[in-house]
Design a protein around this motif. Structure first.
Motif, PDB file in Angstrom:
ATOM      1  N   ILE A 152       1.307   0.705   0.677  1.00 42.37           N
ATOM      2  CA  ILE A 152       1.623   0.268  -0.153  1.00 42.37           C
ATOM      3  C   ILE A 152       0.790   1.046  -1.693  1.00 42.37           C
ATOM      4  CG2 ILE A 152       3.249  -0.645  -1.521  1.00 42.37           C
ATOM      5  CD1 ILE A 152       4.268  -0.995   0.850  1.00 42.37           C
ATOM      6  N   GLU A 153       1.326   2.228  -2.106  1.00 41.46           N
ATOM      7  CA  GLU A 153       1.087   2.352  -3.839  1.00 41.46           C
ATOM      8  C   GLU A 153       1.905   2.507  -4.983  1.00 41.46           C
ATOM      9  OE1 GLU A 153      -2.233   5.342  -5.043  1.00 41.46           O
ATOM     10  OE2 GLU A 153      -0.902   6.845  -3.552  1.00 41.46           O
ATOM     11  N   ASN A 154       2.043   2.002  -5.913  1.00 41.36           N
ATOM     12  CA  ASN A 154       3.153   1.381  -6.630  1.00 41.36           C
ATOM     13  C   ASN A 154       4.620   1.308  -6.161  1.00 41.36           C
ATOM     14  OD1 ASN A 154       1.417   3.295  -9.097  1.00 41.36           O
ATOM     15  ND2 ASN A 154       1.607   5.026  -7.774  1.00 41.36           N
ATOM     16  N   ASN A 155       4.323   0.413  -6.004  1.00 46.17           N
ATOM     17  CA  ASN A 155       5.662  -0.316  -4.971  1.00 46.17           C
ATOM     18  C   ASN A 155       6.574   0.405  -3.377  1.00 46.17           C
ATOM     19  OD1 ASN A 155       5.271  -2.727  -5.932  1.00 46.17           O
ATOM     20  ND2 ASN A 155       5.843  -1.985  -7.890  1.00 46.17           N
ATOM     21  N   GLU A 156       5.725   1.851  -3.208  1.00 51.00           N
ATOM     22  CA  GLU A 156       6.292   2.962  -2.255  1.00 51.00           C
ATOM     23  C   GLU A 156       5.124   3.157  -1.373  1.00 51.00           C
ATOM     24  OE1 GLU A 156       6.939   7.541  -2.261  1.00 51.00           O
ATOM     25  OE2 GLU A 156       6.999   6.572  -4.262  1.00 51.00           O
ATOM     26  N   VAL A 157       5.753   2.727  -0.202  1.00 48.67           N
ATOM     27  CA  VAL A 157       4.968   3.002   1.495  1.00 48.67           C
ATOM     28  C   VAL A 157       4.605   3.937   1.346  1.00 48.67           C
ATOM     29  CG1 VAL A 157       5.032   2.858   3.651  1.00 48.67           C
ATOM     30  CG2 VAL A 157       6.413   1.003   2.490  1.00 48.67           C
TER      31      VAL A 157
END
Length: 162
Positions: free
Chosen positions: A59-64
């Motif tokens: 996860i990066e910046n709340n994105e998978v």
């Protein structure tokens, strides 16, 4: 920006399905006998609720942005687990994330008592195959088990260090 790696949750299913399918499309591998047509691709969380399996997402910046798992696929020896559904979003490739995810799976497989990790791939995914080799996966002459991925023509095995 920091990347978090955690176990898959139900709300991650759709994002991972998109990453897997668009990655396979990118390489012209949206064909039968690949993960593209696996029913589990759309329901990874559910598929990885069986004993001896686990799926991680990054996860990066709340994105998978990617994921990978281990799964005791049909027909594998009892001491062997399969490394499955290793896919990253295009912008996340080439930065060491795949290696980090795979090392997490190798560690977990050892903790779960497995001695070997098996995987299947295709020539079109040459960068991934090179990454597997760098981690210590060795090429095999034929498939092991019954994964249903009959379009895969590269089979590899990793020996977990005791």
């Amino acid at each position: 920006m920091s990347i978090t790696i955690r176990e898959i949750q139900p709300h991650d299913n759709a994002a991972m399905a998109v990453i897997i399918k668009t990655s396979l499309e990118e390489f012209g591998l949206n064909i039968p006998g690949t993960a593209y047509f696996d029913e589990s691709t759309n329901h990874l969380y559910d598929a990885f609720q069986i004993k001896g399996s686990k799926y991680y997402v990054a996860i990066e910046n709340n994105e998978v942005i990617g994921g990978v798992g281990i799964y005791p696929s049909n027909g594998l020896p009892a001491d062997t687990v399969e490394l499955v559904k290793m896919y990253l979003a295009p912008a996340s490739r080439g930065k060491g994330l795949g290696k980090t995810l795979m090392q997490k799976c190798i560690t977990l497989a050892g903790e779960l008592g497995y001695h070997h990790i098996y995987l299947e791939s295709m020539p079109e995914l040459a960068a991934a195959v090179t990454a597997y080799e760098k981690l210590g996966f060795k090429l095999l002459d034929k498939p092991v088990g019954d994964t249903g991925h009959y379009s895969c023509s590269i089979w590899m095995l990793y020996q977990i260090k005791p």
